[in-house]
Structure formats: C-alpha cells, structure tokens
Design a protein around this motif. Structure first.
Motif, short mmCIF file in Angstrom:
data_model
loop_
_atom_site.label_atom_id
_atom_site.label_comp_id
_atom_site.label_asym_id
_atom_site.label_seq_id
_atom_site.Cartn_x
_atom_site.Cartn_y
_atom_site.Cartn_z
N PHE A 1 12.34 -8.27 19.20
CA PHE A 1 12.79 -7.34 18.17
C PHE A 1 11.89 -7.43 16.94
O PHE A 1 11.39 -6.42 16.44
CB PHE A 1 14.24 -7.67 17.80
N TYR A 2 11.65 -8.64 16.45
CA TYR A 2 10.87 -8.81 15.22
C TYR A 2 9.37 -8.72 15.46
O TYR A 2 8.63 -8.30 14.57
CB TYR A 2 11.25 -10.12 14.54
N CYS A 3 8.92 -9.12 16.65
CA CYS A 3 7.49 -8.96 16.96
C CYS A 3 7.10 -7.49 16.95
O CYS A 3 6.07 -7.10 16.38
CB CYS A 3 7.16 -9.57 18.32
N LEU A 4 7.93 -6.65 17.56
CA LEU A 4 7.64 -5.22 17.63
C LEU A 4 7.79 -4.56 16.27
O LEU A 4 7.01 -3.67 15.91
CB LEU A 4 8.54 -4.55 18.66
N ALA A 5 8.79 -4.99 15.49
CA ALA A 5 8.96 -4.44 14.14
C ALA A 5 7.77 -4.80 13.25
O ALA A 5 7.26 -3.96 12.50
CB ALA A 5 10.25 -4.95 13.53
N SER A 6 7.31 -6.05 13.35
CA SER A 6 6.15 -6.48 12.57
C SER A 6 4.88 -5.78 13.04
O SER A 6 4.04 -5.39 12.23
CB SER A 6 5.96 -8.00 12.69
N SER A 7 4.76 -5.62 14.35
CA SER A 7 3.61 -4.90 14.90
C SER A 7 3.54 -3.48 14.36
O SER A 7 2.45 -2.97 14.05
CB SER A 7 3.68 -4.90 16.43
N ASP A 8 4.70 -2.83 14.22
CA ASP A 8 4.73 -1.47 13.65
C ASP A 8 4.14 -1.46 12.24
O ASP A 8 3.38 -0.55 11.88
CB ASP A 8 6.16 -0.95 13.60
N LEU A 9 4.47 -2.45 11.44
CA LEU A 9 3.95 -2.51 10.07
C LEU A 9 2.44 -2.70 10.06
O LEU A 9 1.73 -2.07 9.26
CB LEU A 9 4.64 -3.63 9.29
N PHE A 10 1.93 -3.55 10.94
CA PHE A 10 0.48 -3.74 11.02
C PHE A 10 -0.22 -2.47 11.49
O PHE A 10 -1.31 -2.13 11.01
CB PHE A 10 0.14 -4.91 11.95
N LEU A 11 0.41 -1.75 12.41
CA LEU A 11 -0.18 -0.49 12.86
C LEU A 11 -0.15 0.55 11.75
O LEU A 11 -1.10 1.32 11.57
CB LEU A 11 0.59 0.03 14.08
N LEU A 12 0.94 0.58 10.97
CA LEU A 12 1.01 1.50 9.83
C LEU A 12 -0.04 1.13 8.78
O LEU A 12 -0.59 2.02 8.12
CB LEU A 12 2.41 1.46 9.22
N LEU A 13 -0.32 -0.16 8.63
CA LEU A 13 -1.38 -0.59 7.72
C LEU A 13 -2.74 -0.11 8.23
O LEU A 13 -3.57 0.37 7.45
CB LEU A 13 -1.37 -2.12 7.58
N ALA A 14 -2.97 -0.23 9.53
CA ALA A 14 -4.23 0.25 10.11
C ALA A 14 -4.37 1.76 9.92
O ALA A 14 -5.46 2.27 9.61
CB ALA A 14 -4.28 -0.10 11.60
N MET A 15 -3.26 2.49 10.07
CA MET A 15 -3.29 3.93 9.88
C MET A 15 -3.54 4.30 8.41
O MET A 15 -4.21 5.28 8.11
CB MET A 15 -1.99 4.54 10.38
N ALA A 16 -2.98 3.51 7.50
CA ALA A 16 -3.22 3.74 6.08
C ALA A 16 -4.70 3.54 5.76
O ALA A 16 -5.31 4.33 5.01
CB ALA A 16 -2.36 2.81 5.24
N TYR A 17 -5.28 2.49 6.32
CA TYR A 17 -6.72 2.25 6.10
C TYR A 17 -7.56 3.37 6.71
O TYR A 17 -8.54 3.82 6.10
CB TYR A 17 -7.11 0.90 6.72
N ASP A 18 -7.15 3.85 7.89
CA ASP A 18 -7.85 4.96 8.52
C ASP A 18 -7.83 6.20 7.63
O ASP A 18 -8.86 6.87 7.45
CB ASP A 18 -7.18 5.27 9.86
N ARG A 19 -6.67 6.50 7.06
CA ARG A 19 -6.56 7.67 6.16
C ARG A 19 -7.37 7.46 4.88
O ARG A 19 -7.97 8.39 4.36
CB ARG A 19 -5.10 7.93 5.81
N TYR A 20 -7.39 6.21 4.39
CA TYR A 20 -8.14 5.91 3.17
C TYR A 20 -9.63 6.17 3.39
O TYR A 20 -10.28 6.82 2.56
CB TYR A 20 -7.91 4.46 2.75
N VAL A 21 -10.17 5.65 4.49
CA VAL A 21 -11.59 5.84 4.77
C VAL A 21 -11.90 7.32 5.01
O VAL A 21 -12.90 7.85 4.52
CB VAL A 21 -12.03 5.01 5.99
N SER A 22 -11.00 8.00 5.74
CA SER A 22 -11.23 9.41 6.06
C SER A 22 -11.24 10.30 4.81
O SER A 22 -12.05 11.22 4.70
CB SER A 22 -10.16 9.90 7.03
N ILE A 23 -10.35 10.00 3.86
CA ILE A 23 -10.20 10.85 2.67
C ILE A 23 -11.10 10.40 1.53
O ILE A 23 -11.72 11.23 0.85
CB ILE A 23 -8.72 10.88 2.23
N CYS A 24 -11.17 9.10 1.31
CA CYS A 24 -11.90 8.58 0.14
C CYS A 24 -13.34 8.18 0.45
O CYS A 24 -14.17 8.15 -0.46
CB CYS A 24 -11.14 7.38 -0.43
#
Length: 321
Positions: free
Chosen positions: A107-130
């Motif tokens: 339960f918590y491994c998958l929930a934490s993994s989601d946050l790390f993936l959302l962080l990776a997606m945030a970085y992806d958007r940052y590089v793409s836009i900025c």
C-alpha cells in the motif's frame, strides 16, 4: 472464531478488521458495490496502458510516466480489492499479522512510488516549458529509466526495512480499526520503540514530504515562467500542467485522509471511517486514468479512435446478424 483459534494454535497471529459496518447484514451490498468498481478501475488503467503502449507517438517521457502510474494503480487495487471481496462474503473478516504487514507494505510502496513519479513528471514539464532547448538531453531514455527505477525501488527498500522492524514488535491489540491494512497496524503493537518512531519519520520525510515539497516548488517555477509567457504558449503550458496539478492535489488529499484513518479509532465514528477508507481506495486508482485520459489531448484522441472503432465493429456485427 474456530478458524482463528486454529491459526493461533499453529503459531500464526490473526487480526480482525473492525472497519466494516454491519457486514453480516450488508456483505453482499459491499460486494456488489466494490466488484464493479474494481472492474472499472482495471478497465480504465488497462486502456491507458494499452493506448500508450501501442502508439509510438506516445512513447515520450510524460506518457511513459503516466503508464507507470496506471501500472501502480492496477497493483494498488489488486493488493486491496480481492481481499475486500473475500471479507465481504465471509463470516470472519480476518488476516494474518504477516499478511497484514505485506499488504501495508505494498500500500505505502505504491503510494510513495506515485509521488516519485509525479515528481518526475513535474521535472519533465519544467524542462519542457522552461528549458525547451535542453529537453532532449535532460529527458533522455537513460534519465527516464533512472526515474522509473528510483520511483519503484527507493520506497521498496526503505519501507521494507520498516516492515521488518515492525514484524519484531509484540502484538497486544488484535482488532484493526479499518478494513484493510495501513497505518493502523502501528496501533496493535504493545509499544513502539523510539528508534522505530524516528526511522518512520525519516522514511515519511524521504518518501512523502520531500517529494511533495519538490513537486510544489517545481510547479511554482513553472507557473512563474508561464505568467511571463504570452498567448498560445501560455495556454498550451497550462493545458499540459493542469492534469498533473489536479492529480497532485488529489494525492495530497489521499495522504491526508490516510493520516485521519490512522487516528480514526479515537476521533471519528465507524460510518465516517468507512466513507474515508472507501475514498482512499477510489482516489488513487481512478484519478490518474480519468484525469490523463480526459485532459491529455493526445491520449484522449487515441481513446476516441479506439472507442469509435469498437462501436463500429459492434454495429457491423449486429447488422450481420
């Protein structure tokens, strides 16, 4: 109760779930509500994965991370829902202590993994836009593999250590306040050593607080950059970031709700507790495919084609009959 006594005699500590409301009366109602929801979750996430897998123009970092989120949602649901079906149709809502720890770990491994993936997606958007000129270098295939590896293995490593330490604690209370295993597991231990509490706080910071802080900081930088943009560039940036922000908000709500669940036995009623538990089970696995399937134009375009092709085939088959 005889089954519980036999399992305890064999050396297995059995725990009971106290979060169901009149399960002996509404067990089939629980099943009839949860089973279609589980099938819908599987269908939504499998469709997203299928669409991204079969279309080469979606083999980009952002869509790969979305597919990874859907894989997490499938695993998350499969860890929780089948056991709920069994409990809803059983006279005894029980689970072994070891099984409970494993369910809580996933339960918590998958929930934490989601946050790390959302962080990776945030970085992806940052590089793409900025930093658009650096995008191909910054988000290479190697970088994507590193992000995926960290997202799945960092939580597993740290949370497995906590689970091993918890398994050595003496159990005094054999009734869990919810209807699946989460933070409430800590309430059944006689005592929690100070070193374990400190380690839990460190892991919580590493796997939840720090990723959320970095995600918020990244999107703040993105929106500052968007604010100074104009016209079509601003609209496109907002449209690509909006689903990520909405998923992030829902994830934060889900984490906050889980904290409430950890305190539920002394704060809220059993019926309210049941509603909160159900929300946790619905938010995570459904919010990702719905948000990204409806809000991401490329995914939605392929989804419409897939659904229109299916409906065309069905009409053709009906006509042939």
């Amino acid at each position: 109760m005889i089954f519980v006594f036999i399992m305890e005699w064999n050396g297995t500590v059995m725990l009971s779930f106290g979060g169901f409301v009149e399960v002996e009366k509404y067990g089939y109602v629980y099943f009839l509500l949860l089973f279609p929801l589980y099938v819908f979750i599987l269908w939504c996430n499998c469709i997203i994965i299928f669409v991204i897998w079969t279309h080469r123009n979606l083999h980009e970092p952002m869509y790969i991370f979305i597919a990874a989120l859907s894989i997490n949602s499938l695993l998350f649901s499969t860890v929780i829902y089948p056991k709920l079906f069994v409990d809803a149709l059983s006279n005894e809502q029980v689970i072994s202590y070891q099984g409970c720890l494993v369910q809580s770990l996933f339960f918590y491994c998958l929930a934490s993994s989601d946050l790390f993936l959302l962080l990776a997606m945030a970085y992806d958007r940052y590089v793409s836009i900025c930093r658009p000129l650096q995008y191909s270098t910054a988000m290479s295939k190697v970088t994507v593999r590193i992000f995926l590896t960290l997202a799945w293995f960092v939580p597993v490593f740290q949370l497995t250590l906590i689970t091993v330490l918890q398994s050595r604690q003496k159990v005094c209370n054999r009734t869990l306040s919810g209807f699946f295993c989460n933070a409430g597991v800590t309430q059944i231990h006689c005592t929690t050593p100070i070193y374990l509490r400190v380690f839990v706080l460190i892991v919580l910071a590493n796997n939840a607080v720090i990723p959320m802080f970095l995600i918020v900081l990244t999107y703040m930088k993105i929106f500052v950059n968007i604010y100074h943009s104009h016209g079509e560039v601003r609209n496109k940036a907002i449209s690509t970031c909006l689903p990520h922000v909405m998923v992030l908000i829902m994830s934060i709500i889900s984490i906050a709700t889980d904290i409430v669940i950890g305190l539920q036995n002394t704060v809220i009623s059993k019926k309210v507790s049941l509603i909160i538990n159900v929300q946790v089970l619905v938010y995570n696995p459904l919010i990702n495919p719905i948000m990204y399937g409806l809000k991401m134009k490329e995914i939605w375009k392929h989804l419409r084609r897939l659904l229109s092709c299916r409906s065309h085939v069905e009409r053709k088959n009906i006509g042939a009959v």
